[in-house]
Design a protein around this motif. Structure first.
Motif, PDB file in Angstrom:
ATOM      1  N   ARG A  69      -4.571  -7.307   6.572  1.00 46.12           N
ATOM      2  CA  ARG A  69      -3.415  -6.820   7.594  1.00 46.12           C
ATOM      3  C   ARG A  69      -2.612  -7.802   7.849  1.00 46.12           C
ATOM      4  N   SER A 119       0.758  -1.194   0.105  1.00 50.25           N
ATOM      5  CA  SER A 119      -0.448  -0.056  -0.033  1.00 50.25           C
ATOM      6  C   SER A 119       1.137   1.193   0.325  1.00 50.25           C
ATOM      7  N   GLU A 137      -1.560  -5.408   2.603  1.00 53.96           N
ATOM      8  CA  GLU A 137      -0.212  -4.980   3.694  1.00 53.96           C
ATOM      9  C   GLU A 137       0.454  -5.304   4.787  1.00 53.96           C
ATOM     10  N   LEU A 179      -1.484   1.821  -3.558  1.00 57.12           N
ATOM     11  CA  LEU A 179      -3.104   2.543  -3.278  1.00 57.12           C
ATOM     12  C   LEU A 179      -3.823   3.169  -4.849  1.00 57.12           C
ATOM     13  N   SER A 238       2.775  -0.230   7.739  1.00 61.73           N
ATOM     14  CA  SER A 238       1.800   1.285   7.873  1.00 61.73           C
ATOM     15  C   SER A 238       0.966   1.371   6.398  1.00 61.73           C
ATOM     16  N   SER A 239      -0.051   2.045   6.197  1.00 58.73           N
ATOM     17  CA  SER A 239      -0.184   2.863   4.720  1.00 58.73           C
ATOM     18  C   SER A 239       0.648   3.696   3.932  1.00 58.73           C
ATOM     19  N   THR A 292      -4.059   7.987   0.941  1.00 60.23           N
ATOM     20  CA  THR A 292      -5.043   7.088   1.952  1.00 60.23           C
ATOM     21  C   THR A 292      -6.314   6.783   2.188  1.00 60.23           C
ATOM     22  N   HIS A 302      -9.511  -3.958   2.861  1.00 61.18           N
ATOM     23  CA  HIS A 302      -7.867  -4.003   3.284  1.00 61.18           C
ATOM     24  C   HIS A 302      -7.660  -5.314   4.603  1.00 61.18           C
TER      25      HIS A 302
END
Length: 312
Positions: A79, A11, A33, A16, A36-37, A67, A77
């Protein structure tokens, strides 16, 4: 097993933007991801060459804007970390992503946008001083060296940009570069040469070793022609000597160059149908936020066309 029309891994700006284009095309899209984005943008202090921000923009601010834009849409999304991509045949090519937590994600189109990581300095003491003087992110760690002397290794835009950022925090900076000339933009060099009392250029030199106890206290550099050595009294060294691809989980038959970066055509297609790559993880000459964003759009457009052909 989760199933999506398309899955984007990573991301950063490329991932993105790819997600944005895919979901706007009506595809059920997942964005995976593990961190962190925002990608490497998060570790950039200020970006001055992204169109639309004539006064520059903080890296984290741009990442937040990217984001927030994607979050306006129904992107799933996830993780986690992808460990392996397995290609199977099921009414056409199908790809199964094996996650670190044991989950599996199935899709017909994968866009790999995992970016790249800083290339290590390569001296024996590097591991010893990680977190004790060796850093790869001035924005992350610069404040630890407020008022102190530091060194930066590199000759491209990243090294010069971060030198200018650190010059507002530290006492003095030595920029160590193996060549006499720099690859970075002239505008950065002009700013650096305007403050010789703050930033010293140590050219035609490489880092020979690091020393200090228990933290870094000096960097020993060696002249590439004369082999003459010089000690630089610094308490931190920031490394900007290129990157290595983060796509270590890709199929063995996916074509990559000698450095591990994914080979694509101009439409971001790899040699495996249904797998695309975008951003800094693919082999290319220019790695910038603007090119990553463009790669993401191109990869998404190629994935959309690919899926349309499968469903025709």
């Amino acid at each position: 097993m989760l199933t999506f029309d398309a899955v984007v891994i990573g991301s950063g700006p490329a991932g993105l933007n790819a997600s944005l284009y895919l979901v706007r095309a009506g595809l059920r899209t997942a964005l995976i991801e593990k961190n962190s984005s925002g990608g490497q943008v998060l570790s950039t202090s200020e970006i001055e060459n992204y169109l639309g921000f004539p006064k520059g923009v903080k890296g984290w601010e741009l990442a937040d804007l990217f984001t927030a834009h994607v979050n306006e849409y129904d992107v799933e999304h996830i993780r986690g970390e992808v460990l392996k991509i397995e290609t199977i045949e099921e009414n056409g090519a199908m790809h199964v992503l094996h996650m670190q937590n044991g989950d599996q994600v199935k899709t017909r189109a994968v866009i790999i946008a995992t970016g790249a990581s800083s290339r290590p300095l390569g001296v024996p003491e590097e591991e010893t001083y990680k977190g004790k003087g060796v850093s790869y992110c001035a924005l992350c760690d610069g404040n630890f060296y407020r008022g102190l002397d530091v060194a930066i290794v590199g000759g491209g835009n990243s090294a010069l940009e971060e030198a200018l950022y650190l010059s507002r925090i530290v006492n003095k900076i030595y920029i160590i570069h193996r060549r006499e000339g720099f690859r970075g933009a002239q505008i950065y060099l002009d700013k650096i040469r305007a403050v010789p009392e703050k930033i010293e250029l140590v050219t035609s030199c490489v880092v020979d070793s690091l020393a200090g106890e228990p933290t870094l206290k000096k960097v020993i550099v060696r002249h590439v022609e004369t082999n003459e050595k010089r000690e630089l009294p610094v308490e931190g060294i920031f490394v900007y000597i290129g990157h290595v691809s983060n796509a270590r989980f890709v199929p063995e038959n996916l074509e990559r160059n000698e450095q591990g970066f994914i080979l694509t055509d101009q439409e971001m297609q790899t040699n495996i149908p249904g797998i695309f790559a975008a951003g800094d993880t693919r082999a290319k000459l220019c790695s910038q936020v603007c090119t990553a964003v463009g790669d993401g759009a191109t990869a998404a457009n190629s994935a959309i066309r690919y899926l349309e052909q499968l469903n025709a």
